[in-house]
Design an enzyme around this catalytic site. Structure first.
Site, PDB file in Angstrom:
ATOM      1  N   CYS A  48     -42.754  39.859  17.365  1.00 31.13           N
ATOM      2  CA  CYS A  48     -43.240  41.110  17.981  1.00 31.13           C
ATOM      3  C   CYS A  48     -44.588  40.960  18.677  1.00 31.13           C
ATOM      4  CB  CYS A  48     -43.304  42.229  16.938  1.00 31.13           C
ATOM      5  SG  CYS A  48     -44.648  42.083  15.741  1.00 31.13           S
ATOM      6  N   CYS A 105     -56.127  32.442   8.311  1.00 29.63           N
ATOM      7  CA  CYS A 105     -56.944  33.557   7.848  1.00 29.63           C
ATOM      8  C   CYS A 105     -56.312  34.826   8.434  1.00 29.63           C
ATOM      9  CB  CYS A 105     -58.372  33.355   8.338  1.00 29.63           C
ATOM     10  SG  CYS A 105     -59.550  34.526   7.679  1.00 29.63           S
ATOM     11  N   CYS A 153     -44.328  40.363   8.415  1.00 31.23           N
ATOM     12  CA  CYS A 153     -45.072  41.039   9.472  1.00 31.23           C
ATOM     13  C   CYS A 153     -44.900  42.545   9.291  1.00 31.23           C
ATOM     14  CB  CYS A 153     -44.548  40.618  10.838  1.00 31.23           C
ATOM     15  SG  CYS A 153     -45.332  41.502  12.213  1.00 31.23           S
ATOM     16  N   CYS A 211     -47.462  37.016  15.388  1.00 30.41           N
ATOM     17  CA  CYS A 211     -46.045  36.985  15.064  1.00 30.41           C
ATOM     18  C   CYS A 211     -45.286  36.692  16.349  1.00 30.41           C
ATOM     19  CB  CYS A 211     -45.621  38.336  14.481  1.00 30.41           C
ATOM     20  SG  CYS A 211     -43.837  38.499  14.235  1.00 30.41           S
TER      21      CYS A 211
END
Length: 122
Positions: A83, A103, A31, A80
């Site tokens: 976060c 995607c 991330c 994510c």
């Protein structure tokens, strides 16, 4: 950068075919917002859509899902879980073994080669 902020924090989307030029060697996609490990290179495939596509996250607990009914479509948004950064969407048209296509906006992830070197640019 501005595009990563727009995608991760404002739920934006990058243009297709603009951010899928990652290295091909073994490694992990992290991330870009917090560094959490999200996808392995071994699960990446060419979907032809212009966005990085994966058939499974490293750990299902790291990638969260929620309904996205914007733009008059029913989709499943992925983010994510560490976060809450927006990553992209998941669709039920991927390859085996999962049949899923995550995607992902390339601006929301960075590639770390297996040898530990940071290689987010080819």
């Amino acid at each position: 950068d501005d595009l990563s902020f727009k995608v991760l924090r404002k739920h934006g989307t990058e243009r297709a075919f603009t951010n899928d030029n990652f290295p091909k060697e073994p490694g992990t996609y992290m991330c870009k917002g917090c560094g959490a490990p999200l996808f392995e290179q071994s699960t990446k495939f060419d979907s032809g859509t212009g966005w990085p596509s994966f058939y499974a996250p490293i750990d299902g607990d790291m990638v969260g899902e929620k309904a996205d009914n914007t733009l008059f479509m029913r989709r499943t948004e992925v983010h994510c879980n560490r976060c809450e950064g927006h990553l992209g969407h998941v669709f039920p048209d991927g390859p085996n073994p999962t049949g899923l296509r995550y995607c992902i906006n390339g601006a929301s992830i960075e590639f770390h080669a297996e040898d530990g070197a940071d290689n987010d640019e080819p």
